[in-house]
Design a protein around this motif. Structure first.
Motif, PDB file in Angstrom:
ATOM      1  N   SER A 119       0.844  -1.199   0.000  1.00  0.00           N
ATOM      2  CA  SER A 119       0.000   0.000   0.000  1.00  0.00           C
ATOM      3  C   SER A 119       0.878   1.247   0.000  1.00  0.00           C
ATOM      4  CB  SER A 119      -0.909  -0.002   1.226  1.00  0.00           C
ATOM      5  OG  SER A 119      -0.124   0.078   2.410  1.00  0.00           O
ATOM      6  N   TRP A 120       0.288   2.401  -0.395  1.00  0.00           N
ATOM      7  CA  TRP A 120       1.118   3.598  -0.570  1.00  0.00           C
ATOM      8  C   TRP A 120       1.824   4.041   0.715  1.00  0.00           C
ATOM      9  CZ3 TRP A 120       2.161   8.496   0.949  1.00  0.00           C
ATOM     10  CH2 TRP A 120       3.007   9.221   0.121  1.00  0.00           C
ATOM     11  N   PRO A 121       1.175   4.088   1.897  1.00  0.00           N
ATOM     12  CA  PRO A 121       1.914   4.489   3.104  1.00  0.00           C
ATOM     13  C   PRO A 121       3.117   3.593   3.375  1.00  0.00           C
ATOM     14  CG  PRO A 121      -0.442   4.547   3.519  1.00  0.00           C
ATOM     15  CD  PRO A 121      -0.259   3.875   2.188  1.00  0.00           C
ATOM     16  N   ARG A 122       2.976   2.298   3.072  1.00  0.00           N
ATOM     17  CA  ARG A 122       4.103   1.391   3.279  1.00  0.00           C
ATOM     18  C   ARG A 122       5.195   1.618   2.242  1.00  0.00           C
ATOM     19  NH1 ARG A 122       0.412  -3.959   4.767  1.00  0.00           N
ATOM     20  NH2 ARG A 122       0.028  -3.321   6.933  1.00  0.00           N
ATOM     21  N   LYS A 123       4.794   1.928   1.016  1.00  0.00           N
ATOM     22  CA  LYS A 123       5.793   2.285   0.001  1.00  0.00           C
ATOM     23  C   LYS A 123       6.554   3.537   0.424  1.00  0.00           C
ATOM     24  CE  LYS A 123       3.157   2.345  -3.747  1.00  0.00           C
ATOM     25  NZ  LYS A 123       2.808   2.447  -5.181  1.00  0.00           N
ATOM     26  N   ALA A 124       5.848   4.493   1.028  1.00  0.00           N
ATOM     27  CA  ALA A 124       6.500   5.730   1.478  1.00  0.00           C
ATOM     28  C   ALA A 124       7.520   5.428   2.570  1.00  0.00           C
ATOM     29  CB  ALA A 124       5.445   6.713   1.985  1.00  0.00           C
ATOM     30  N   LYS A 125       7.185   4.513   3.490  1.00  0.00           N
ATOM     31  CA  LYS A 125       8.136   4.164   4.556  1.00  0.00           C
ATOM     32  C   LYS A 125       9.367   3.461   3.976  1.00  0.00           C
ATOM     33  CE  LYS A 125       8.681   1.865   8.983  1.00  0.00           C
ATOM     34  NZ  LYS A 125       8.086   1.055  10.061  1.00  0.00           N
ATOM     35  N   ILE A 126       9.157   2.548   3.038  1.00  0.00           N
ATOM     36  CA  ILE A 126      10.282   1.868   2.398  1.00  0.00           C
ATOM     37  C   ILE A 126      11.158   2.881   1.664  1.00  0.00           C
ATOM     38  CG2 ILE A 126      10.899   0.194   0.603  1.00  0.00           C
ATOM     39  CD1 ILE A 126       8.212  -1.254   1.342  1.00  0.00           C
ATOM     40  N   SER A 127      10.524   3.841   0.994  1.00  0.00           N
ATOM     41  CA  SER A 127      11.266   4.875   0.263  1.00  0.00           C
ATOM     42  C   SER A 127      12.080   5.739   1.212  1.00  0.00           C
ATOM     43  CB  SER A 127      10.304   5.743  -0.546  1.00  0.00           C
ATOM     44  OG  SER A 127       9.581   4.962  -1.472  1.00  0.00           O
ATOM     45  N   MET A 128      11.529   6.017   2.392  1.00  0.00           N
ATOM     46  CA  MET A 128      12.282   6.762   3.407  1.00  0.00           C
ATOM     47  C   MET A 128      13.571   6.018   3.758  1.00  0.00           C
ATOM     48  SD  MET A 128      10.889   9.651   4.831  1.00  0.00           S
ATOM     49  CE  MET A 128      11.177   9.602   6.593  1.00  0.00           C
ATOM     50  N   GLY A 129      13.490   4.690   3.812  1.00  0.00           N
ATOM     51  CA  GLY A 129      14.677   3.894   4.095  1.00  0.00           C
ATOM     52  C   GLY A 129      15.742   4.060   3.033  1.00  0.00           C
ATOM     53  N   LEU A 130      15.334   4.114   1.755  1.00  0.00           N
ATOM     54  CA  LEU A 130      16.301   4.312   0.672  1.00  0.00           C
ATOM     55  C   LEU A 130      16.920   5.704   0.764  1.00  0.00           C
ATOM     56  CD1 LEU A 130      17.749   3.362  -1.834  1.00  0.00           C
ATOM     57  CD2 LEU A 130      15.741   3.952  -3.199  1.00  0.00           C
ATOM     58  N   SER A 171      21.502  18.344   0.064  1.00  0.00           N
ATOM     59  CA  SER A 171      20.930  18.272   1.415  1.00  0.00           C
ATOM     60  C   SER A 171      19.534  18.878   1.460  1.00  0.00           C
ATOM     61  CB  SER A 171      21.842  19.001   2.410  1.00  0.00           C
ATOM     62  OG  SER A 171      23.110  18.391   2.468  1.00  0.00           O
ATOM     63  N   LEU A 172      19.331  19.994   0.746  1.00  0.00           N
ATOM     64  CA  LEU A 172      18.036  20.666   0.754  1.00  0.00           C
ATOM     65  C   LEU A 172      16.960  19.771   0.130  1.00  0.00           C
ATOM     66  CD1 LEU A 172      16.471  23.289   1.336  1.00  0.00           C
ATOM     67  CD2 LEU A 172      17.070  24.054  -0.977  1.00  0.00           C
ATOM     68  N   ILE A 173      17.252  19.187  -1.032  1.00  0.00           N
ATOM     69  CA  ILE A 173      16.278  18.331  -1.717  1.00  0.00           C
ATOM     70  C   ILE A 173      15.994  17.079  -0.900  1.00  0.00           C
ATOM     71  CG2 ILE A 173      15.974  16.841  -3.734  1.00  0.00           C
ATOM     72  CD1 ILE A 173      17.246  19.013  -5.426  1.00  0.00           C
ATOM     73  N   LEU A 174      17.040  16.488  -0.341  1.00  0.00           N
ATOM     74  CA  LEU A 174      16.874  15.276   0.459  1.00  0.00           C
ATOM     75  C   LEU A 174      15.982  15.546   1.674  1.00  0.00           C
ATOM     76  CD1 LEU A 174      17.643  12.322   1.104  1.00  0.00           C
ATOM     77  CD2 LEU A 174      19.680  13.187   2.256  1.00  0.00           C
ATOM     78  N   ASN A 175      16.254  16.643   2.386  1.00  0.00           N
ATOM     79  CA  ASN A 175      15.464  16.959   3.581  1.00  0.00           C
ATOM     80  C   ASN A 175      14.012  17.286   3.230  1.00  0.00           C
ATOM     81  OD1 ASN A 175      17.647  16.564   5.289  1.00  0.00           O
ATOM     82  ND2 ASN A 175      18.304  18.702   5.186  1.00  0.00           N
ATOM     83  N   ASN A 176      13.814  18.020   2.131  1.00  0.00           N
ATOM     84  CA  ASN A 176      12.445  18.369   1.721  1.00  0.00           C
ATOM     85  C   ASN A 176      11.640  17.114   1.358  1.00  0.00           C
ATOM     86  OD1 ASN A 176      12.875  21.069   2.118  1.00  0.00           O
ATOM     87  ND2 ASN A 176      13.251  21.538  -0.044  1.00  0.00           N
ATOM     88  N   LEU A 177      12.286  16.193   0.653  1.00  0.00           N
ATOM     89  CA  LEU A 177      11.598  14.977   0.224  1.00  0.00           C
ATOM     90  C   LEU A 177      11.256  14.098   1.425  1.00  0.00           C
ATOM     91  CD1 LEU A 177      10.590  13.665  -2.347  1.00  0.00           C
ATOM     92  CD2 LEU A 177      12.849  12.660  -2.684  1.00  0.00           C
ATOM     93  N   LYS A 178      12.187  13.968   2.357  1.00  0.00           N
ATOM     94  CA  LYS A 178      11.928  13.178   3.564  1.00  0.00           C
ATOM     95  C   LYS A 178      10.806  13.802   4.392  1.00  0.00           C
ATOM     96  CE  LYS A 178      15.333  11.692   6.052  1.00  0.00           C
ATOM     97  NZ  LYS A 178      16.609  11.710   6.825  1.00  0.00           N
ATOM     98  N   ALA A 179      10.828  15.132   4.514  1.00  0.00           N
ATOM     99  CA  ALA A 179       9.791  15.815   5.299  1.00  0.00           C
ATOM    100  C   ALA A 179       8.415  15.640   4.658  1.00  0.00           C
ATOM    101  CB  ALA A 179      10.132  17.300   5.422  1.00  0.00           C
ATOM    102  N   LEU A 180       8.364  15.702   3.317  1.00  0.00           N
ATOM    103  CA  LEU A 180       7.095  15.545   2.610  1.00  0.00           C
ATOM    104  C   LEU A 180       6.503  14.154   2.849  1.00  0.00           C
ATOM    105  CD1 LEU A 180       5.081  16.784   0.548  1.00  0.00           C
ATOM    106  CD2 LEU A 180       6.486  15.748  -1.260  1.00  0.00           C
ATOM    107  N   LEU A 181       7.345  13.124   2.760  1.00  0.00           N
ATOM    108  CA  LEU A 181       6.873  11.758   2.981  1.00  0.00           C
ATOM    109  C   LEU A 181       6.504  11.537   4.445  1.00  0.00           C
ATOM    110  CD1 LEU A 181       9.428   9.745   0.782  1.00  0.00           C
ATOM    111  CD2 LEU A 181       7.050  10.296   0.238  1.00  0.00           C
ATOM    112  N   TRP A 182       7.308  12.073   5.354  1.00  0.00           N
ATOM    113  CA  TRP A 182       7.058  11.857   6.772  1.00  0.00           C
ATOM    114  C   TRP A 182       5.725  12.477   7.212  1.00  0.00           C
ATOM    115  CZ3 TRP A 182       8.091   8.639  10.317  1.00  0.00           C
ATOM    116  CH2 TRP A 182       7.870   8.938  11.662  1.00  0.00           C
ATOM    117  N   ARG A 183       5.377  13.628   6.656  1.00  0.00           N
ATOM    118  CA  ARG A 183       4.102  14.269   7.012  1.00  0.00           C
ATOM    119  C   ARG A 183       2.914  13.371   6.646  1.00  0.00           C
ATOM    120  NH1 ARG A 183       6.408  19.119   4.975  1.00  0.00           N
ATOM    121  NH2 ARG A 183       5.198  18.925   3.029  1.00  0.00           N
TER     122      ARG A 183
END
Length: 428
Positions: A264-275, A408-420
């Motif tokens: 499911s998408w939330p789980r895909k987002a968590k896996i992507s956070m790991g990458l 660093s800016l792109i990485l942090n923004n992408l992680k923050a977007l998924l984490w929200r």
């Protein structure tokens, strides 16, 4: 006259009917024979491939022979050779000299890997050449002190990773792994096994990334046979097709099929956070910078808690090694400056030699791998912003000015977007 015609017509029909039955019998007999022939050929080919690729008994015999002669030792030797509580299960080998099996060790599931000498092919009528032997486990030599072995390990790490300030701590971690029986000392057989393991980049890099939870944990070893945790889900996405179908299914169709076999998408987002966290740790990490040189989905998996694991550590390359390899290459175009599947450098047209800088950073390659994976099924309120950030990420270039800050800016923004999106779900 009429009475005489009836038997003749009946005879004709009877003959026609019998001929028809005979034809059908011959037809089905031929098809049955053909099916048996083709089936036998397929079974023969499968058996030939299996017998060449899967030689776990040879691996075990070679390892246990050296263990019983006191040449090697390790935390898995007794279980493999004496107690027989370490089992090899299903064969996963794709190369005859690199044996891979599912395994069980007590109540733990794992993956067993072992190196064997190469299989040498020969033509019919020729004398077979002897199989190339596995390493002799002749280092370190008898009389080597623990301090001398520590120095050997440190110099080996420097040759692989370059001069790094924190290598002393990693050497201590390696010596802790080498003490297989946990008696506080490293015996000569244990040191020989550890030295053989360190020659394999996959083991070395797996140990480097293990503390951050990016790779399966090393459970035990004996010689250059070693056991790691089994990652229950893999590849990262998609459905592995049987090898006969791989060449028949078009790439576009395969990619479409792959997208249906995902969590499911939330789980895909968590896996992507790991990458993304893996990329972050590889970028100016504790032991230097590393490059991901193959971000294909089969090289990643995830746990039951949807935590990413890099299942093929040899796809990670120290940046220093990449530079050395590229500078040694002569070239005509940029297409000549390729390392692995995804690491590329520019060709210097004047010197006809490859440059030492990677054209694309890890983050851009990771975002390219995640684009279709994350956008499919993404919440509608998030999709536009997610797509914008992923394309900005994919546009990153390794030789661009201010790259570190932009990275660093792109990485942090992408992680923050998924984490929200997932912080309030049970999958977080």
């Amino acid at each position: 006259m009429a009475k005489g015609l009836i038997p003749r017509a009946w005879v004709k029909k009877s003959f026609y009917f019998q001929a028809r039955i005979s034809f059908v019998r011959v037809k089905y007999l031929f098809l049955t024979w053909l099916a048996v022939l083709v089936g036998s050929w397929v079974l023969y080919v499968q058996y030939s491939v299996y017998s060449e690729l899967c030689r776990g008994h040879e691996c075990k015999n070679a390892i246990c022979d050296k263990y019983r002669r006191g040449i090697i030792d390790g935390s898995a030797c007794s279980s493999l050779c004496d107690k027989e509580t370490l089992y090899m299960g299903r064969c996963l080998s794709t190369l005859p000299n690199n044996q891979v099996y599912t395994g069980s060790w007590g109540d733990r599931d794992g993956i067993v890997r072992c190196n064997l000498g190469e299989v040498v092919h020969y033509e019919l009528g020729e004398e077979p050449e002897p199989r190339r032997e596995t390493p002799a486990f002749d280092k370190p030599t008898r009389g080597t002190s623990v301090e001398k072995f520590r120095e050997m390990v440190l110099n080996h790490l420097k040759s692989k990773l370059g001069e790094q300030a924190n290598l002393g701590g990693f050497v201590s971690q390696v010596l802790s792994v080498a003490d297989g029986n946990r008696d506080g000392q490293v015996s000569l057989p244990e040191a020989r096994s550890t030295w053989a393991l360190l020659q394999m980049d996959e083991v070395l890099l797996g140990l480097l990334l293990q503390d951050r939870g990016h790779t399966p944990r090393l459970l035990g070893y004996c010689g250059d046979l070693y056991v790691t945790e089994r990652v229950p889900h893999g590849p990262l996405y998609g459905l592995p097709l049987p090898w006969p179908l791989v060449s028949w299914v078009p790439g576009g169709v395969q990619r479409s099929i792959d997208q249906w076999f995902t969590p499911s998408w939330p789980r895909k987002a968590k896996i992507s956070m790991g990458l993304l966290e893996l990329v972050e740790d590889l970028f100016h990490g504790t032991y230097g910078s590393f490059l991901l040189c193959d971000v294909a989905a089969p090289h990643f998996g995830y746990t039951d808690r949807h935590e990413l694991r890099l299942t093929r550590a040899r796809t990670v390359v120290p940046e220093e090694r990449f530079r050395r390899a590229m500078r040694a290459l002569r070239c005509e175009t940029d297409a000549d400056c390729v390392y692995g599947a995804d690491c590329r450098a520019a060709c210097d047209a004047a010197e006809k030699r490859c440059g030492g800088e990677a054209l694309q950073p890890n983050l851009a390659k990771a975002c390219g791998a995640l684009k279709d994976y994350l956008l499919r099924g993404a919440p509608s309120a998030l999709r536009e912003e997610l797509e914008r950030q992923l394309y900005a990420c994919m546009a990153l270039r390794g030789n661009a000015g201010q790259m570190d800050m932009e990275h660093s800016l792109i990485l942090n923004n992408l992680k923050a977007l998924l984490w929200r999106q997932i912080s309030h779900t049970k999958d977080s």
